[in-house]
Write a protein that holds these residues in place. Structure first.
Motif, PDB file in Angstrom:
ATOM      1  N   GLU A  20      16.727 -41.706  -3.722  1.00 15.71           N
ATOM      2  CA  GLU A  20      16.067 -41.809  -2.426  1.00 15.71           C
ATOM      3  C   GLU A  20      17.060 -42.027  -1.299  1.00 15.71           C
ATOM      4  O   GLU A  20      16.732 -41.817  -0.139  1.00 15.71           O
ATOM      5  CB  GLU A  20      15.043 -42.954  -2.437  1.00 15.71           C
ATOM      6  N   GLN A  21      18.267 -42.476  -1.647  1.00 12.00           N
ATOM      7  CA  GLN A  21      19.260 -42.680  -0.600  1.00 12.00           C
ATOM      8  C   GLN A  21      19.873 -41.359  -0.154  1.00 12.00           C
ATOM      9  O   GLN A  21      20.579 -41.295   0.826  1.00 12.00           O
ATOM     10  CB  GLN A  21      20.386 -43.615  -1.097  1.00 12.00           C
ATOM     11  N   HIS A  69      25.299 -46.428  -2.389  1.00 15.88           N
ATOM     12  CA  HIS A  69      25.021 -45.058  -1.938  1.00 15.88           C
ATOM     13  C   HIS A  69      24.547 -45.031  -0.494  1.00 15.88           C
ATOM     14  O   HIS A  69      24.880 -44.138   0.265  1.00 15.88           O
ATOM     15  CB  HIS A  69      23.976 -44.414  -2.857  1.00 15.88           C
ATOM     16  N   ARG A  70      23.787 -46.070  -0.143  1.00 12.48           N
ATOM     17  CA  ARG A  70      23.312 -46.153   1.231  1.00 12.48           C
ATOM     18  C   ARG A  70      24.494 -46.323   2.178  1.00 12.48           C
ATOM     19  O   ARG A  70      24.592 -45.665   3.205  1.00 12.48           O
ATOM     20  CB  ARG A  70      22.330 -47.325   1.350  1.00 12.48           C
ATOM     21  N   ARG A 107       8.298 -47.496   2.646  1.00 12.22           N
ATOM     22  CA  ARG A 107       8.084 -48.224   1.397  1.00 12.22           C
ATOM     23  C   ARG A 107       7.669 -49.654   1.705  1.00 12.22           C
ATOM     24  O   ARG A 107       8.130 -50.243   2.677  1.00 12.22           O
ATOM     25  CB  ARG A 107       9.368 -48.229   0.572  1.00 12.22           C
ATOM     26  N   VAL A 133      16.652 -47.974 -10.619  1.00 12.43           N
ATOM     27  CA  VAL A 133      17.905 -47.846  -9.857  1.00 12.43           C
ATOM     28  C   VAL A 133      18.215 -46.375  -9.616  1.00 12.43           C
ATOM     29  O   VAL A 133      18.570 -45.962  -8.507  1.00 12.43           O
ATOM     30  CB  VAL A 133      19.063 -48.529 -10.615  1.00 12.43           C
ATOM     31  N   GLN A 181      16.024 -45.138  -6.974  1.00 12.40           N
ATOM     32  CA  GLN A 181      16.422 -45.633  -5.654  1.00 12.40           C
ATOM     33  C   GLN A 181      17.677 -44.927  -5.140  1.00 12.40           C
ATOM     34  O   GLN A 181      17.823 -44.656  -3.961  1.00 12.40           O
ATOM     35  CB  GLN A 181      16.652 -47.144  -5.690  1.00 12.40           C
ATOM     36  N   CYS A 182      18.598 -44.664  -6.062  1.00 17.86           N
ATOM     37  CA  CYS A 182      19.818 -43.955  -5.657  1.00 17.86           C
ATOM     38  C   CYS A 182      19.462 -42.575  -5.115  1.00 17.86           C
ATOM     39  O   CYS A 182      20.003 -42.126  -4.111  1.00 17.86           O
ATOM     40  CB  CYS A 182      20.775 -43.799  -6.831  1.00 17.86           C
ATOM     41  N   TYR A 205      23.913 -50.346  -6.810  1.00 15.64           N
ATOM     42  CA  TYR A 205      24.209 -48.915  -6.646  1.00 15.64           C
ATOM     43  C   TYR A 205      23.441 -48.248  -5.500  1.00 15.64           C
ATOM     44  O   TYR A 205      24.054 -47.538  -4.695  1.00 15.64           O
ATOM     45  CB  TYR A 205      24.029 -48.194  -7.987  1.00 15.64           C
ATOM     46  N   PRO A 206      22.118 -48.493  -5.403  1.00 15.09           N
ATOM     47  CA  PRO A 206      21.436 -47.926  -4.230  1.00 15.09           C
ATOM     48  C   PRO A 206      22.113 -48.380  -2.943  1.00 15.09           C
ATOM     49  O   PRO A 206      22.265 -47.595  -2.005  1.00 15.09           O
ATOM     50  CB  PRO A 206      20.011 -48.458  -4.334  1.00 15.09           C
ATOM     51  N   GLY A 224      22.092 -53.761 -11.153  1.00  8.39           N
ATOM     52  CA  GLY A 224      21.614 -52.403 -10.850  1.00  8.39           C
ATOM     53  C   GLY A 224      21.376 -52.187  -9.356  1.00  8.39           C
ATOM     54  O   GLY A 224      21.591 -51.091  -8.832  1.00  8.39           O
ATOM     55  N   SER A 225      20.950 -53.243  -8.653  1.00  7.31           N
ATOM     56  CA  SER A 225      20.600 -53.063  -7.241  1.00  7.31           C
ATOM     57  C   SER A 225      21.813 -52.770  -6.380  1.00  7.31           C
ATOM     58  O   SER A 225      21.700 -52.418  -5.215  1.00  7.31           O
ATOM     59  CB  SER A 225      19.872 -54.308  -6.725  1.00  7.31           C
ATOM     60  N   ASP A 265      26.303 -43.133   2.614  1.00  7.17           N
ATOM     61  CA  ASP A 265      25.620 -42.214   3.531  1.00  7.17           C
ATOM     62  C   ASP A 265      25.843 -42.604   4.975  1.00  7.17           C
ATOM     63  O   ASP A 265      25.916 -41.739   5.847  1.00  7.17           O
ATOM     64  CB  ASP A 265      24.118 -42.192   3.243  1.00  7.17           C
TER      65      ASP A 265
END
Lengths: 116, 912
Positions: free
Chosen positions: B66-67, A59-60, A5, B60, B63-64, A55-56, A52-53, A63
């Motif tokens: 994609e994780q 989740h990262r 990306r 969001v 993006q979630c 949450y990704p 909002g940013s 993982d």
């Protein structure tokens, strides 16, 4: 196969955000909303993150095994997802904090105290 | 690593689903709304502020997702789904590409499977890499019995005493085995038939590392003295199909009427140390005289008849073994020389000085067949590679055409935010899908094609199992991977257009003027396809001409209404003295059958690839110094020359007055008379003789007649000087090939012949019944195979080229719709437009043909040894090839040209 990306503006500080989240979770398990507010208020509102940013990033981290999650009941009695620091996360936090300190020290050495 | 895998597993069992992410985000926003309301905002304001603070919710969520660890898999599935949909949108083109690939894969893996069996497969024995095969250079005076495969300086047949010397005195081999093939009569349960028998040395199975399936195999104690070892080992397949896996150990089998005790059955899969031999029974080599009563080889140093192979001792290299064995060989040769009748310097030079023992790596075994099949198979492989090349060019051009037709689709997707990476990924997926579908279809077709081909090749072949219908999986995998990689690469070709930095401008002009680079690429594709097809069509023409010439060759006698079969009384256990009378009886009985015009017999079959040659002494002829001249020496019956219909030009043929005890007589052919005497008349009354040796008594015959030359060994070999002698006067019990001239279709005589022979003695074995035309077809099997395959490949090539040309021309014509519209608006006729496009196609074809012709000439020259009666510059073959490819090109161009010309000019102009 997955194409790289293009880095967005926020990505530059992505590693920093991860570190901040981990630091916040040292205090104990929390859900996303609490974490966002903790970061904002602890920094005396200097760091205003787009909520909002978060949450990704969470989740990262999950993982990568740095945090674990669990569904629980929030303070207002609603189902919410709580995140908790893992042992691996604690180690990563220490390492990241160290890196950050060394970097800011280096930068401040270059900039000096002040100049006229 | 583990946690990574675990989270992947979690995905499979549900895990973080889309709903879960939604719930989590919803909770956050609700919580923020609550907080805002608590801070004093109105409900509406609180909701608005919460949304602002949260940011783009959809992004969001995206993006979630994609994780997630499964993300790349999901992407792949999505791309495949897209690709499939894309292919289905244009099913004609997609199926053309898939079929093209399938044909290429199928042809390639079938042919390579055959090739690897013939040329590359190791013997199914222990550690084949330690095996060596022996052959020698130097003269071999005396008698040589060869299956073929030997060449100048590489004689693969040795004498038995020489083999014993090499085996017993060498220090470099852990074992040395000998073997020789023979056909013998085998009787089991009162059923007699002619079967292939292999005579082998006692250490044969042990040295090769073949284990018994049942009982025991031979040991050194089974090779003691001539005639002293009547034991047999059965081939596994023979035991299974002919003896129904009966318990056989210790039971007796009659071979040529002599009982042999069955010791055991060899392990399944093992045939012989010599590739292509398919023995059904193995006997100790010391039993040679019993299984092959015609000859007595065992103690004769001048009978060359066994092939030998050895196993290197550990720590011994091939070079060391070769040097050591050669020294041993030369010392034995020196001793053998002293026993020769001819002690001249020249003989000495040829026998000793020129002698050398060659030791070759033998993992694949010696093969008398390999040389015969090698050249045809390599030619066929070349054809296959060309078909594969055409297929890949074809698929490349089809994919390119397809992509070019989708410029608009891609530009829309690009404009909607697809990254070039995503577009490339989708193209790759389409290529992959095509490749996999093609490979799958090819795989489905390959085994059937292979068995079809083998079935066809093995038709009436003497050893039908020489090739097995086993697909070589490595070959298939290799081809499939090559084709898939090929289609991936070519699926990317169009992507190059999209990496154009000035894409936007290019898209604005869109289908207008085609881009120079891709136009050149397309033209190259067209030219390559035409070129390869022309090559294949010319090749097919050459081989079809060859086979037609071979079939129509006049051997000098009438081949219709002629049936042959073999009968050797020795196989039924007849003693030497009984052979000639029963043969005479058979000849008389058959001659009296209704429907049979005449019957004759010979020990030297016609047009079957066999010959029996030797040197003769001719009275009144002074041989030139050191002259070595071998003539064909068939032993025939009275009536043989008449049955075949060989015309007499002087004197008389054999008749009833020539008996076993009367003056020995011979009939020679024209070439013989020409070589030894000035004219056929001069030959009459002269004497032809042979000096005696261990295997035969001295011989003296009077020439009583001269006949015309006829083809003997094969239809493509010229006639040799020949001296026919009467088998009755040779005093030797031999098996004969009988020729029966019939009034009606020859096949119809088979039953009455079998009945008549059974009536004489039911033990007599009639084998190898076939018509002369079948025999000729058999002798040209490799040419027939090649003609058939070449014709098939030529057809496939023309078809593929047609498809490819059509695809490219259809595209480039469609690109020119506007130009054509303008031309027609300005008054061009439809015919003019069609002519315009056709002319361009044919000019391109002409260029391709001009470039290919020298290559075709060169290729045809390279294969000229496989051609017969057709010169490699044969003009009509080239003309037919060029016309064919021109027609294909014209047809492929005509359809799109007509379509273009039928466009309404007004509409054509509006396409932009």
């Amino acid at each position: 196969m997955v194409a790289k990306r293009v880095p967005e503006a926020g990505d530059v500080l992505q590693g920093t955000l991860d570190m901040l989240i981990l630091r916040t979770l040292v205090m104990g398990p929390a859900h996303g909303h609490t974490i966002a507010h903790a970061i904002e208020s602890t920094s005396e509102n200097a760091l205003e993150i787009e909520q909002g940013s978060l949450y990704p990033a969470l989740h990262r981290l999950e993982d990568r095994g740095l945090v674990s999650s669990e569904w629980g009941v929030s303070e207002n009695n609603r189902k919410a997802k709580f995140y908790q620091l893992t042992g691996k996360g604690r180690k990563e936090l220490n390492a990241a904090t160290g890196r950050w300190r060394r970097m800011t020290r280096a930068i401040s050495l270059i900039l000096g105290e002040s100049f006229d | 690593m583990w946690s990574d895998r675990l989270s992947r597993m979690r995905f499979l069992f549900g895990g973080r689903s889309r709903a879960e992410v939604d719930e989590e985000l919803e909770f956050h926003i609700d919580r923020q709304i609550d907080a805002n309301v608590a801070a004093g905002m109105t409900e509406v304001e609180a909701r608005r502020q919460a949304a602002i603070e949260f940011g783009g919710r959809e992004r969001v969520r995206e993006q979630c997702r994609e994780q997630r660890p499964s993300w790349s898999l999901e992407l792949l599935l999505r791309d495949l789904r897209f690709a499939l949909r894309g292919l289905l949108r244009n099913p004609g083109l997609a199926s053309a590409a898939v079929l093209t690939l399938a044909v290429a894969i199928c042809a390639n893996s079938t042919i390579f499977s055959l090739l690897s069996q013939a040329l590359l497969r190791a013997l199914p024995v222990d550690d084949p890499s330690r095996l060596v095969v022996l052959n020698f250079a130097g003269s071999h005076p005396g008698h040589r019995h060869s299956e073929g495969g030997s060449s100048e300086g590489h004689t693969y047949e040795f004498s038995y005493p020489m083999y014993r010397d090499l085996r017993e005195k060498n220090l470099v081999l852990s074992g040395l085995v000998a073997s020789a093939p023979v056909t013998a009569g085998v009787t089991w349960n009162n059923r007699s038939e002619a079967v292939s028998v292999e005579m082998v040395s006692g250490d044969y199975f042990q040295t090769l590392g073949v284990r018994p399936a049942v009982g025991r195999l031979f040991a050194a104690s089974d090779e003691t003295a001539p005639g002293a070892n009547p034991v047999a080992v059965l081939n596994f397949d023979y035991w299974r199909t002919h003896l129904a896996e009966a318990p056989v150990v210790g039971k007796n089998l009659l071979i040529n009427g002599t009982p042999f005790a069955i010791a055991g059955v060899a392990a399944p899969g093992f045939q012989s140390v010599v590739w292509g031999r398919m023995p059904q029974v193995y006997v100790p080599i010391t039993m040679q005289r019993t299984v092959e009563p015609e000859w007595d080889y065992l103690n004769d140093r001048k009978s060359y008849w066994i092939t030998i192979a050895g196993r290197l001792r550990p720590e011994v290299t091939l070079a060391q073994a070769a040097a050591s064995l050669n020294t041993l060989f030369l010392s034995v040769r020196a001793a053998e020389f002293t026993a020769l009748a001819d002690q001249s310097a020249k003989t000495r030079q040829e026998f000793i000085d020129h002698a050398h023992l060659n030791v070759e790596a033998g993992a694949r075994g010696f093969s008398p067949l390999r040389d015969d099949v090698q050249a045809p198979l390599i030619i066929i492989m070349g054809m296959v590679l060309m078909v594969v090349a055409i297929a890949i060019v074809n698929v490349a051009s089809l994919l390119l055409v397809r992509a070019a037709n989708r410029v608009r689709e891609f530009s829309v997707r690009y404009a909607l935010g697809a990254t070039s990476g995503q577009i490339v990924r989708q193209l790759l997926c389409e290529g992959l899908l095509l490749g996999v579908l093609g490979a799958g279809l090819g795989l489905a077709l390959a085994p059937a094609t292979l068995s079809l081909l083998i079935g066809w090749m093995a038709q009436d072949s003497p050893n039908p199992q020489a090739f097995t219908a086993m697909l070589d999986w490595r070959v298939f995998a290799f081809t499939a991977v090559a084709v898939i990689v090929g289609s991936l690469v070519f699926s990317l070709a169009p992507a190059v257009q999209f990496w154009n930095p000035r894409l936007a401008e290019a898209l604005k002009q869109q289908a207008g003027t085609a881009m120079g680079g891709s136009l050149r690429f397309r033209k190259t594709c067209v030219a390559l396809q035409i070129g390869f097809s022309l090559l294949l069509i010319v090749g097919a023409g050459m081989f079809v001409c060859t086979i037609r010439n071979l079939r129509s060759v006049n051997p000098g006698f009438e081949t219709e209404h002629l049936l042959s079969f073999e009968l050797a009384p020795a196989m039924a256990g007849y003693p030497a003295a009984g052979v000639a009378p029963v043969e005479q009886h058979v000849l008389e009985r058959l001659g009296a059958l209704p429907g049979i015009r005449s019957v004759g017999a010979t020990n030297d079959e016609d047009l079957s690839g066999n010959n029996r040659a030797g040197d003769v002494d001719v009275s009144g002829y002074k041989p030139k110094r050191d002259e070595e001249f071998d003539v064909e020496l068939p032993w025939v019956s009275t009536g043989y020359l008449e049955t075949l219909g060989i015309p007499l030009i002087a004197g008389r043929t054999f008749n009833a007055s020539d008996t076993a005890t009367s003056q020995k007589v011979s009939v020679v052919n024209e070439s013989f008379a020409k070589h030894y005497f000035a004219s056929p008349q001069a030959a009459l009354g002269r004497h032809v003789g042979r000096s005696g040796n261990a295997n035969r008594a001295a011989l003296d015959t009077v020439i009583v007649g001269v006949v015309r030359d006829v083809k003997h060994t094969t239809v493509h070999d010229p006639a040799n000087p020949t001296c026919y002698m009467l088998y009755l006067q040779m005093g030797k019990p031999i098996g004969l090939a009988y020729y029966v001239r019939t009034w009606q279709a020859p096949q119809s005589a088979e039953n009455s012949i079998r009945a008549a022979v059974a009536n004489i003695d039911s033990k007599l074995i009639v084998s190898d019944v076939k018509t002369m035309t079948q025999a000729i077809d058999d002798s040209i099997t490799s040419q027939r195979t090649m003609a058939l395959l070449a014709a098939i490949f030529g057809g496939i090539a023309a078809l593929l080229a047609g498809i490819g040309l059509y695809g490219i021309l259809a595209y480039s014509t469609a690109q020119r719709t506007r130009e054509i519209g303008i031309r027609m608006a300005l008054g061009a006729h439809r015919a003019t437009v069609v002519g315009l496009i056709l002319r361009e196609t044919l000019i391109l074809t002409g260029w391709a043909v001009a470039v290919t012709l020298p290559v075709a000439l060169f290729a045809a020259r390279a294969v000229r040894s496989e051609l017969f009666g057709v010169s490699f510059v044969h003009p009509s073959v080239y003309v037919i090839g060029i016309v064919t490819i021109g027609l294909v090109a014209a047809l492929a161009g005509f359809v799109p040209a007509r379509r273009a010309a039928s466009v309404d000019p007004a509409r054509a102009l509006r396409t932009e």
